[in-house]
Structures are given as C-alpha cells and as structure tokens.
Motif scaffolding. Structure first.
Motif, PDB file in Angstrom:
ATOM      1  N   MET A 174      -4.661  14.874   7.647  1.00  0.00           N
ATOM      2  CA  MET A 174      -3.994  13.710   8.359  1.00  0.00           C
ATOM      3  C   MET A 174      -4.816  12.950   9.222  1.00  0.00           C
ATOM      4  O   MET A 174      -4.892  11.653   9.434  1.00  0.00           O
ATOM      5  CB  MET A 174      -2.444  13.651   8.497  1.00  0.00           C
ATOM      6  N   PHE A 175      -5.035  13.736  10.231  1.00  0.00           N
ATOM      7  CA  PHE A 175      -5.526  13.089  11.616  1.00  0.00           C
ATOM      8  C   PHE A 175      -6.946  12.694  11.161  1.00  0.00           C
ATOM      9  O   PHE A 175      -7.488  11.573  11.617  1.00  0.00           O
ATOM     10  CB  PHE A 175      -6.076  14.308  12.351  1.00  0.00           C
ATOM     11  N   LEU A 190       0.767  -1.217  -0.003  1.00  0.00           N
ATOM     12  CA  LEU A 190      -0.061   0.053  -0.064  1.00  0.00           C
ATOM     13  C   LEU A 190       0.862   1.316   0.056  1.00  0.00           C
ATOM     14  O   LEU A 190       0.403   2.346  -0.256  1.00  0.00           O
ATOM     15  CB  LEU A 190      -1.024  -0.125   1.225  1.00  0.00           C
ATOM     16  N   ALA A 191       2.024   1.088   0.381  1.00  0.00           N
ATOM     17  CA  ALA A 191       3.031   2.398   0.646  1.00  0.00           C
ATOM     18  C   ALA A 191       3.169   3.278  -1.024  1.00  0.00           C
ATOM     19  O   ALA A 191       3.172   4.465  -0.687  1.00  0.00           O
ATOM     20  CB  ALA A 191       4.315   1.967   1.009  1.00  0.00           C
ATOM     21  N   VAL A 192       3.241   2.363  -2.011  1.00  0.00           N
ATOM     22  CA  VAL A 192       3.061   3.241  -3.219  1.00  0.00           C
ATOM     23  C   VAL A 192       1.838   3.358  -3.921  1.00  0.00           C
ATOM     24  O   VAL A 192       1.553   4.157  -4.935  1.00  0.00           O
ATOM     25  CB  VAL A 192       3.912   2.355  -4.336  1.00  0.00           C
ATOM     26  N   LEU A 193       0.591   3.137  -3.403  1.00  0.00           N
ATOM     27  CA  LEU A 193      -0.746   3.277  -3.864  1.00  0.00           C
ATOM     28  C   LEU A 193      -0.981   4.701  -4.148  1.00  0.00           C
ATOM     29  O   LEU A 193      -1.725   5.201  -5.102  1.00  0.00           O
ATOM     30  CB  LEU A 193      -1.790   2.504  -2.934  1.00  0.00           C
ATOM     31  N   GLY A 194      -0.656   5.362  -3.095  1.00  0.00           N
ATOM     32  CA  GLY A 194      -0.995   7.053  -3.478  1.00  0.00           C
ATOM     33  C   GLY A 194      -0.287   7.398  -4.708  1.00  0.00           C
ATOM     34  O   GLY A 194      -1.020   8.209  -5.179  1.00  0.00           O
ATOM     35  N   ALA A 210      -6.085  -1.340   6.834  1.00  0.00           N
ATOM     36  CA  ALA A 210      -4.817  -0.943   7.663  1.00  0.00           C
ATOM     37  C   ALA A 210      -4.316  -2.206   8.322  1.00  0.00           C
ATOM     38  O   ALA A 210      -4.704  -2.347  10.027  1.00  0.00           O
ATOM     39  CB  ALA A 210      -5.289   0.178   8.566  1.00  0.00           C
ATOM     40  N   ALA A 211      -3.905  -3.466   7.911  1.00  0.00           N
ATOM     41  CA  ALA A 211      -3.660  -4.571   8.424  1.00  0.00           C
ATOM     42  C   ALA A 211      -3.046  -4.477   9.603  1.00  0.00           C
ATOM     43  O   ALA A 211      -2.986  -5.284  10.653  1.00  0.00           O
ATOM     44  CB  ALA A 211      -3.172  -5.688   7.495  1.00  0.00           C
ATOM     45  N   ASN A 212      -1.861  -3.892   9.591  1.00  0.00           N
ATOM     46  CA  ASN A 212      -0.893  -3.670  10.739  1.00  0.00           C
ATOM     47  C   ASN A 212      -1.498  -3.134  12.015  1.00  0.00           C
ATOM     48  O   ASN A 212      -0.997  -3.248  13.094  1.00  0.00           O
ATOM     49  CB  ASN A 212       0.566  -3.046  10.311  1.00  0.00           C
ATOM     50  N   PHE A 213      -2.495  -2.298  11.910  1.00  0.00           N
ATOM     51  CA  PHE A 213      -2.944  -1.799  13.124  1.00  0.00           C
ATOM     52  C   PHE A 213      -4.489  -2.747  13.571  1.00  0.00           C
ATOM     53  O   PHE A 213      -4.546  -2.856  14.873  1.00  0.00           O
ATOM     54  CB  PHE A 213      -3.707  -0.411  12.867  1.00  0.00           C
ATOM     55  N   ASN A 214      -5.118  -3.467  12.654  1.00  0.00           N
ATOM     56  CA  ASN A 214      -6.342  -4.015  12.993  1.00  0.00           C
ATOM     57  C   ASN A 214      -6.291  -5.286  13.068  1.00  0.00           C
ATOM     58  O   ASN A 214      -7.071  -6.116  13.519  1.00  0.00           O
ATOM     59  CB  ASN A 214      -7.424  -3.135  12.064  1.00  0.00           C
ATOM     60  N   ASN A 272      -3.829   3.414   4.481  1.00  0.00           N
ATOM     61  CA  ASN A 272      -2.784   4.312   4.739  1.00  0.00           C
ATOM     62  C   ASN A 272      -3.287   5.720   4.527  1.00  0.00           C
ATOM     63  O   ASN A 272      -3.389   6.097   3.341  1.00  0.00           O
ATOM     64  CB  ASN A 272      -1.803   3.914   3.881  1.00  0.00           C
ATOM     65  N   ALA A 273      -3.049   6.663   5.548  1.00  0.00           N
ATOM     66  CA  ALA A 273      -3.241   8.148   5.524  1.00  0.00           C
ATOM     67  C   ALA A 273      -2.287   8.640   4.540  1.00  0.00           C
ATOM     68  O   ALA A 273      -2.741   9.572   3.950  1.00  0.00           O
ATOM     69  CB  ALA A 273      -3.616   8.820   6.702  1.00  0.00           C
ATOM     70  N   PHE A 274      -1.091   8.208   4.596  1.00  0.00           N
ATOM     71  CA  PHE A 274      -0.194   8.879   3.793  1.00  0.00           C
ATOM     72  C   PHE A 274      -0.385   8.705   2.162  1.00  0.00           C
ATOM     73  O   PHE A 274      -0.011   9.516   1.420  1.00  0.00           O
ATOM     74  CB  PHE A 274       1.245   8.241   4.035  1.00  0.00           C
ATOM     75  N   ALA A 275      -1.277   7.542   1.850  1.00  0.00           N
ATOM     76  CA  ALA A 275      -1.407   7.338   0.521  1.00  0.00           C
ATOM     77  C   ALA A 275      -2.596   8.094   0.004  1.00  0.00           C
ATOM     78  O   ALA A 275      -2.670   8.392  -1.096  1.00  0.00           O
ATOM     79  CB  ALA A 275      -1.715   5.772   0.405  1.00  0.00           C
ATOM     80  N   ALA A 276      -3.417   8.162   1.047  1.00  0.00           N
ATOM     81  CA  ALA A 276      -4.675   9.087   0.771  1.00  0.00           C
ATOM     82  C   ALA A 276      -4.263  10.524   0.661  1.00  0.00           C
ATOM     83  O   ALA A 276      -5.079  11.220  -0.095  1.00  0.00           O
ATOM     84  CB  ALA A 276      -5.795   8.707   1.838  1.00  0.00           C
ATOM     85  N   PHE A 277      -3.377  11.068   1.405  1.00  0.00           N
ATOM     86  CA  PHE A 277      -3.233  12.540   1.177  1.00  0.00           C
ATOM     87  C   PHE A 277      -2.842  13.172   0.007  1.00  0.00           C
ATOM     88  O   PHE A 277      -3.326  14.148  -0.502  1.00  0.00           O
ATOM     89  CB  PHE A 277      -1.980  13.091   2.304  1.00  0.00           C
ATOM     90  N   PRO A 278      -1.948  12.555  -0.988  1.00  0.00           N
ATOM     91  CA  PRO A 278      -1.645  13.314  -2.112  1.00  0.00           C
ATOM     92  C   PRO A 278      -2.861  13.236  -3.050  1.00  0.00           C
ATOM     93  O   PRO A 278      -3.233  14.328  -3.507  1.00  0.00           O
ATOM     94  CB  PRO A 278      -0.675  12.226  -2.860  1.00  0.00           C
TER      95      PRO A 278
END
Length: 322
Positions: free
Chosen positions: A264-265, A182-186, A277-281, A231-237
């Motif tokens: 971001m919040f 997901l890191a590159v999805l944004g 958000a697999a690593n969190f949930n 991932n919020a970082f992917a959604a932000f752009p």
C-alpha cells in the motif's frame, strides 16, 4: 441487534441537501456563462447522495454518464461569488488571529474522540454512532461543529457558509467527484479479471522465480495501477490477486501483513505522481490558484521515486523476517 441513533445515511442526506442548495445557487448565477450545465452537474451529484440507494442500476449509470459528459465538455464553470475584499479578509484575519485555526482543529479532534471514546456508547439501548462507519460519522459531526464555531467566531451566517462552499466546490470542479467514481474501480477491475491477466502476464514474460524481481514487480505494479486508478485501495485488489497472494505469499512465503502494508505504501508513491489522485494533487492546486495545475505533482515526484526504491528494499528484506 441494536439500532443506531446517528447512521451514516443522515450525513449523506445532509451532503445531498448541501449540493442541492449549491445547484440552485449555480442555476441562479447570471455571472456564470455555463450556469445551466454547472447547476445540472451538482444537481445530479446531489441525487446520488439523497436517493442513491433507491435508484435502479440503469438510472444510476445514466446519471454517472451524464455527469461525465457535462464535465468532459467543460460544463462545470466558475461563476460570480459574494466575497469579501482582500482588505476585509486581511482585517478579519488580524482580528481573529489564531482562533482561525480552531474550526480546522475541531474536525480531527472530534473524529478521534468519537472513534475512540464513543464508538460503543449506547443511549436507550441504541448505539450512538453507526457501528460500521463510526469514523465517518464522527468526521461528519466534527464538520458540523466546526461550521458552528466558525460562524460564531467570524460573525458570519450559514448562508455565507453556503456561498463559500459553492465557491470552493466550483474551484475544485469535477475533481470533487473523481474519488467517488474511482472508489469502485478496483472491484470493477477484479470482476473483469484484470488480476488474473496481471498474474498471467507477469508469470509468462517476467522471471518471477527470483524474489527481488517478484518484489519489484509487485511494488512497481502498485505504483503504476495507483497512477491509473488514482487510488491505492483500488489498485491493491488487482496486484494482490495477481502477484501478492500467489507469488509473494504463496511461493516466497511472505508475511501477509508486511506485504500488504509496504504494498500500500508503494501505491501511495503512485498517488504522489498522478493527476487521477485529484483530491491530493489537483484540488490543492485549484484552491491555491497555482499557475501550473500539475505543479504539486512535479514537486512530489522527487520524493515518490526514491521512496519507491526504499519500499522495494524494505519488502525484500522484511517480508520473511517476522
């Protein structure tokens, strides 16, 4: 320009070697009904860390597709592990007491000290830590130190540590890879023009002339896209390019720092409500053996929704206040 004594690539190689050992252990596990598929999955993931920067884009794509097929067809399965009995674990926990917490505390402590104190440290004219990734390098050092301390306190060996690593990574399964994917999805969404599409849809069908509406669309969009991407970082752009910059900053002259921070919040509200958000949930539910794999999400929804409303109010009142 000075070179670096501890570049981030060293830790990628170490992680790749760890995954290689886990792969071999999986191949040899006769108690795993899908040992070939499981071993292959972790072997492919190991290749990404070991020689990922040397792979042709086509080869890297084939590896990703192969991993997705293995995971999608249920190929990543639990095996048989050499574990202590419940009585042995209880006896060890009583004996060690609060010292069990020391290895876990070493990781954030080392990360903080490395990032703050040793960020610019030089030895023989070379930086000690990778200047672009000094926090991640410090985290890697902290993990190694924590492993050493854990083996010292418990009397275990690195071999047992690898067995436990395999058990944990098998429990988490394919979800371990999801944040990486997901890191590159944004960036992919931006290259595909999703941000422009969002801007066109919002300005065409939603009355963005009203500040409250624009703020609500931005915050809700951050939440929804984060739920989709995990991932919020992917959604932000995507949302920044579609609504944040052209409307909140361009039309309503919002403070960029406030818009970005509260945006971001708002994305994190989506993090609380999505299995992506697999690593969190999903991972915590797997590690704790919860009967409901979505149990963590169900509890967090009652926090996420009121928090989203608060974020909308905060952005509305604060983005022009400073």
């Amino acid at each position: 320009m000075s070179s670096t004594i501890l570049p981030l690539n060293y830790f990628f190689i170490l992680l790749g070697l760890t995954l290689s050992v886990i792969s071999i252990m999986s191949f040899r596990d006769q108690g795993n009904p899908r040992r070939i598929a499981t071993g292959s999955f972790w072997a492919l993931y190991a290749v990404v860390f070991l020689i990922g920067d040397l792979l042709l884009p086509l080869v890297a794509g084939i590896i990703v597709v192969a991993m997705a097929l293995i995971a999608g067809l249920g190929g990543v399965s639990l095996g048989k592990y050499s574990q202590f009995t419940a009585e042995e674990r209880h006896e060890s926990a009583v004996k060690l007491g609060n010292r069990l917490l020391y290895p876990a505390l070493i990781i954030p402590f080392t990360t903080m000290i490395g990032s703050v104190v040793f960020q610019k440290t030089k030895i023989g004219g070379m930086f000690l830590l990778d200047q672009k990734n000094f926090t991640l390098v410090s985290l890697g050092i902290g993990c190694i130190l924590a492993l050493i301390v854990a083996c010292r306190f418990t009397g275990s060996t690195p071999v047992q540590a690898m067995r436990e690593a395999r058990r944990l990574i098998d429990s988490m399964g394919w979800a371990v890879v999801l944040p990486h994917m997901l890191a590159v999805l944004g960036l992919l969404f931006m290259d595909a023009g999703v941000g422009k599409a969002v801007a066109n849809i919002t300005t065409t069908y939603i009355p963005m002339d009203f500040k409250l509406v624009a703020v609500a669309v931005f915050c809700l969009g951050m939440t929804i896209f984060t739920m989709i991407m995990g991932n919020a970082f992917a959604a932000f752009p995507v949302m920044a390019g579609g609504v944040g910059v052209p409307i909140l900053m361009g039309v309503f002259h919002g403070n960029p720092a406030i818009v970005a921070a509260i945006g971001m919040f708002s994305g994190y509200c989506g993090t609380l409500m999505t299995p992506m958000a697999a690593n969190f949930n999903i991972v915590p539910a797997a590690l704790l053996d919860l009967p409901d794999k979505n149990g963590v999400i169900k509890v967090q929804i009652m926090t996420a929704l009121p928090l989203l409303v608060v974020n909308i109010a905060l952005m509305y009142f604060l983005m022009n206040a400073f």
